[in-house]
Scaffold this active site. Sequence first.
Site, PDB file in Angstrom:
ATOM      1  N   SER A   1      26.854 -65.622 -29.850  1.00  0.00           N
ATOM      2  CA  SER A   1      28.015 -65.449 -30.760  1.00  0.00           C
ATOM      3  C   SER A   1      29.497 -64.737 -29.984  1.00  0.00           C
ATOM      4  O   SER A   1      29.131 -63.362 -29.366  1.00  0.00           O
ATOM      5  CB  SER A   1      28.533 -64.972 -32.140  1.00  0.00           C
ATOM      6  OG  SER A   1      29.316 -65.141 -32.815  1.00  0.00           O
TER       7      SER A   1
ATOM      8  N   GLY B   1      32.013 -69.086 -35.511  1.00  0.00           N
ATOM      9  CA  GLY B   1      32.158 -69.585 -34.340  1.00  0.00           C
ATOM     10  C   GLY B   1      30.608 -69.090 -33.929  1.00  0.00           C
ATOM     11  O   GLY B   1      30.578 -67.906 -32.530  1.00  0.00           O
ATOM     12  N   THR B   2      29.494 -69.118 -33.775  1.00  0.00           N
ATOM     13  CA  THR B   2      27.570 -68.622 -33.029  1.00  0.00           C
ATOM     14  C   THR B   2      26.968 -69.491 -33.167  1.00  0.00           C
ATOM     15  O   THR B   2      27.466 -71.191 -33.939  1.00  0.00           O
ATOM     16  CB  THR B   2      27.146 -68.231 -34.748  1.00  0.00           C
ATOM     17  OG1 THR B   2      28.201 -67.128 -35.329  1.00  0.00           O
ATOM     18  CG2 THR B   2      25.698 -67.175 -33.908  1.00  0.00           C
ATOM     19  N   VAL B   3      26.505 -69.631 -32.167  1.00  0.00           N
ATOM     20  CA  VAL B   3      24.840 -70.519 -32.048  1.00  0.00           C
ATOM     21  C   VAL B   3      23.747 -70.591 -32.045  1.00  0.00           C
ATOM     22  O   VAL B   3      23.148 -68.610 -32.154  1.00  0.00           O
ATOM     23  CB  VAL B   3      24.764 -70.933 -30.446  1.00  0.00           C
ATOM     24  CG1 VAL B   3      26.516 -72.189 -29.969  1.00  0.00           C
ATOM     25  CG2 VAL B   3      25.155 -69.838 -29.278  1.00  0.00           C
TER      26      VAL B   3
ATOM     27  N   MET C   1      23.504 -70.710 -38.574  1.00  0.00           N
ATOM     28  CA  MET C   1      24.746 -69.967 -38.058  1.00  0.00           C
ATOM     29  C   MET C   1      25.361 -70.104 -38.605  1.00  0.00           C
ATOM     30  O   MET C   1      25.880 -71.231 -39.563  1.00  0.00           O
ATOM     31  CB  MET C   1      24.522 -70.717 -35.878  1.00  0.00           C
ATOM     32  CG  MET C   1      25.370 -72.081 -36.254  1.00  0.00           C
ATOM     33  SD  MET C   1      25.927 -72.412 -35.451  1.00  0.00           S
ATOM     34  CE  MET C   1      24.126 -73.488 -34.530  1.00  0.00           C
TER      35      MET C   1
END
Length: 535
Positions: free
Chosen positions: A373, A354-356, A436
């Site tokens: 993240s 789950g990363t931006v 990502m």
Amino acid sequence: MNYDATVYHFPSRRNVVYAKKGMVATGQPMAAQAGLEILRAGGNAIDAAIATAACLTVVEPTSNGIGGDNFALVWTKGELHGLNSSGKSPKSIAIEKLKESGIIEMPKHGWIPVTVPGAPGGWAALSKEFGKLPLTDVLAPAIRYATEGYALTPNVAKLWEKAYKDFKMTLKGTEFDSWFETFAPKGRAPRPGETWKSLDHAKTLKRIAETNGEAFYRGELADKIDAFSQKHGGYLRREDLEAFESEWVKPININYRGYDVWEIPPNGHGVIALMALKILSGFEFKDREHIDTVHRQLEAMKLAFVDGQKYVADPKAMSVTVEELLSEEYTAKRRLLIGDEASVPIPGDPTAGGTVYLATADEEGNMVSMIQSNYMGFGSGLVIPETGIALHNRGHNFTLDINHDNALAPNKKPYHTIIPGFLTKDNKAVGPFGVMGGFMQPQGHVQVIMNTIDFHMNPQDALDAYRWQWVGGKKIEVEPCFPNHLALQLVAKGHDIVPQVDTLSMGRGQIIWRNEEGTFCGGTEPRTDGAIAGW
């Protein structure tokens, strides 16, 4: 660089975006606008990147938070700089202690996988080194959203609901109560269009801004983290936080068909993308939808990935060097392993021969590729009471095999999945890019770069195009829009093709390229709530 190609595959088609004075591309419209707000206020691309990253901890907490890590590639004054702001494991943790308590593999949740968070330190380091505006100004948009609240976008709401259901079933200890109080105040996940805010989050961001991150590592926030860890049997202590420093690193690169592709060195796994591209540089590709193209992409990706999973770790613990992994001799040996049939790859030995995500740019020539993240969505499931700090679980990537390069040890950085990318040509910036999504990231980098360079797609086309993902053995996941004729031909070669309805698992990317006139050309991810703010 051809900006006029018109090859579309993803059903949610968008137009490429152009701008002259500045651009911000990221997965949330509000975060993109926050970055643009800072550019208009006189900040540069570095200030805009920090503002966007801080805002993303508020408007996309499903993927990142104050208690996570970040990495960045910064182009300024004709030079590329790398920032590794990932933290180490606690001083007091050890494999022997975990095994004595009956733990045989690294857990996903709770205190054990929590390493020192690097995100606030990364913001402060970027601001100090290259920023123009004070951090109090740069973090103001994020503080405003946390204070006043914002309406949830559809994909964030979808991920939030999934996390809430998972956590409701799996997180049973009292140490997780503050997560539910913070992120499910109504006894459920907030829904699309509903307003969510966190005054605790706002207060914490304000203290980080006022102290340039010191409050988090050596002040009252550090005290709260230490106290909560001690209360619930965690290993993280104030002394671990006090010892943290963001690290400026030399980016690594390969030349791919006249372009230099840049990544952050280990402990990040960007080297996997470079290894795969270097293998693929020995082939010629004319048609993206030809069976030989996709088959060779998959086989090169597998070979690079198994090497990365064996060798990538804290650089001090790696048994091989990046230079050995990227050497011409070793690349040639790995390339020879690609045949006509699907293989089950095994690691090689390079010593034997789950990363931006967000991208920013400004008219002064500064460009930033940044990724942040909490890992696996909301991370550890822990929120420090009265702070809004959701702690990541990056230590989950450690192994408890004492003979492995990435074995858990005190004061050690784990194998890290978040990787920003950057492209240059003839020592001039083309621009930042990233995709990502955990172990999809190097695979996304390879596909986006090949779409750009080999198949002449503009940034939006390169992101719209269908994606595949190797997940182990001969198993390949593909999107619903993946061409049926290619899927059938891959099956005939022995690949196990598995269609995926959830396109979010295929990564979420952003691109900003700059042409010779200085015009920015941006693409944003169609698989999520992506947005580009141009000026």
